[in-house]
Motif scaffolding. Structure first.
Motif, PDB file in Angstrom:
ATOM      1  N   ARG A   9       0.985  -1.525  -0.040  1.00 46.77           N
ATOM      2  CA  ARG A   9      -0.105   0.010  -0.036  1.00 46.77           C
ATOM      3  C   ARG A   9       0.857   1.751   0.486  1.00 46.77           C
ATOM      4  O   ARG A   9       0.164   2.363  -0.315  1.00 46.77           O
ATOM      5  CB  ARG A   9      -1.139  -0.300   0.924  1.00 46.77           C
ATOM      6  N   HIS A  10       1.741   1.137   0.280  1.00 45.02           N
ATOM      7  CA  HIS A  10       2.660   2.277   0.337  1.00 45.02           C
ATOM      8  C   HIS A  10       4.932   2.199   1.030  1.00 45.02           C
ATOM      9  O   HIS A  10       4.471   0.764   1.753  1.00 45.02           O
ATOM     10  CB  HIS A  10       2.499   3.038   1.631  1.00 45.02           C
ATOM     11  N   LEU A  11       5.855   3.033   0.600  1.00 46.88           N
ATOM     12  CA  LEU A  11       6.695   2.534   1.170  1.00 46.88           C
ATOM     13  C   LEU A  11       7.183   3.747   1.889  1.00 46.88           C
ATOM     14  O   LEU A  11       6.900   4.815   1.342  1.00 46.88           O
ATOM     15  CB  LEU A  11       7.237   1.848  -0.369  1.00 46.88           C
ATOM     16  N   VAL A  66      14.414   1.782   2.812  1.00 45.75           N
ATOM     17  CA  VAL A  66      13.118   2.181   2.535  1.00 45.75           C
ATOM     18  C   VAL A  66      12.513   0.068   3.649  1.00 45.75           C
ATOM     19  O   VAL A  66      12.846  -0.620   2.835  1.00 45.75           O
ATOM     20  CB  VAL A  66      13.680   1.362   1.075  1.00 45.75           C
ATOM     21  N   ILE A  67      11.117   1.042   3.867  1.00 41.18           N
ATOM     22  CA  ILE A  67      10.349  -0.088   4.705  1.00 41.18           C
ATOM     23  C   ILE A  67       9.064  -0.107   3.569  1.00 41.18           C
ATOM     24  O   ILE A  67       8.714   0.753   3.936  1.00 41.18           O
ATOM     25  CB  ILE A  67       9.946   0.516   6.410  1.00 41.18           C
ATOM     26  N   GLY A  68       8.590  -1.278   3.666  1.00 43.09           N
ATOM     27  CA  GLY A  68       7.279  -1.944   3.686  1.00 43.09           C
ATOM     28  C   GLY A  68       6.066  -1.855   4.678  1.00 43.09           C
ATOM     29  O   GLY A  68       6.170  -1.746   5.715  1.00 43.09           O
ATOM     30  N   GLN A  72       8.247  -5.264   5.632  1.00 43.03           N
ATOM     31  CA  GLN A  72      10.125  -5.306   5.032  1.00 43.03           C
ATOM     32  C   GLN A  72      11.028  -4.345   5.234  1.00 43.03           C
ATOM     33  O   GLN A  72      10.688  -3.303   4.977  1.00 43.03           O
ATOM     34  CB  GLN A  72       9.468  -5.474   3.432  1.00 43.03           C
ATOM     35  N   VAL A  73      11.741  -5.138   4.739  1.00 44.44           N
ATOM     36  CA  VAL A  73      13.128  -4.149   4.585  1.00 44.44           C
ATOM     37  C   VAL A  73      14.157  -4.219   4.187  1.00 44.44           C
ATOM     38  O   VAL A  73      14.219  -5.180   3.709  1.00 44.44           O
ATOM     39  CB  VAL A  73      13.695  -3.502   6.063  1.00 44.44           C
ATOM     40  N   TRP A  74      14.097  -2.444   3.325  1.00 41.68           N
ATOM     41  CA  TRP A  74      15.087  -3.231   1.533  1.00 41.68           C
ATOM     42  C   TRP A  74      16.244  -1.674   2.164  1.00 41.68           C
ATOM     43  O   TRP A  74      16.061  -0.565   2.983  1.00 41.68           O
ATOM     44  CB  TRP A  74      14.694  -3.120   0.945  1.00 41.68           C
ATOM     45  N   THR A  75      17.632  -2.276   1.774  1.00 40.30           N
ATOM     46  CA  THR A  75      18.537  -1.319   2.081  1.00 40.30           C
ATOM     47  C   THR A  75      19.261  -1.104   0.704  1.00 40.30           C
ATOM     48  O   THR A  75      19.897  -2.536  -0.080  1.00 40.30           O
ATOM     49  CB  THR A  75      19.700  -1.651   3.197  1.00 40.30           C
ATOM     50  N   GLY A  76      20.400  -0.083   0.736  1.00 43.70           N
ATOM     51  CA  GLY A  76      21.154  -0.077  -0.310  1.00 43.70           C
ATOM     52  C   GLY A  76      20.403  -0.449  -2.111  1.00 43.70           C
ATOM     53  O   GLY A  76      19.606   0.015  -2.200  1.00 43.70           O
TER      54      GLY A  76
END
Length: 136
Positions: A9-11, A66-68, A72-76
């Motif tokens: 739904r958002h990041l 970035v966090i979903g 969820q967590v994405w880096t780099g």
């Protein structure tokens, strides 16, 4: 694959508000047409710490995070790809960058951005020091 596998739904994008490149990219993201809404929050800020108390906030100042909405967590490099995935014009590119063929290009962009950040950061204001890196 680096892109979200479930409906998102958002990041939330955590960016270094003291980095000219990061601020420029923030403005660029704000000007794009989003397929997934983006919330842009300064890394290490009170708001970031309130929203995500379990994150390593010092690390979020060293690399894009970035966090979903499902945690969820994405880096780099993964965070870079997910940001592009959220944009209407750039989703096909993000899907390709997440493949084994495209990933070296995404990694190259992140290395170039990291090198540029290190080159322009000076003095005690630098949040990005010799520990800045772009993991796989």
């Amino acid at each position: 694959m680096a892109t979200p596998m479930q409906p998102t739904r958002h990041l939330t994008v955590l960016y270094d508000a003291n980095c000219p490149l990061c601020v420029h990219i923030r403005h660029w993201l704000l000007g794009q047409r989003w397929l997934v809404p983006l919330r842009l929050v300064p890394a290490g800020s009170f708001e970031a710490q309130r929203l995500f108390p379990r994150l390593d906030h010092a690390a979020t100042l060293r690399e894009i995070t970035v966090i979903g909405d499902a945690g969820q967590v994405w880096t780099g490099t993964d965070a870079f790809i997910v940001c592009l995935w959220a944009l209407a014009e750039h989703r096909p590119k993000a899907i390709w960058l997440a493949t084994p063929a495209g990933r070296p290009f995404a990694r190259g962009v992140m290395y170039a951005a990291s090198a540029w950040r290190q080159a322009v950061r000076t003095g005690e204001e630098a949040a990005c020091d010799e520990q800045c890196s772009v993991p796989g």
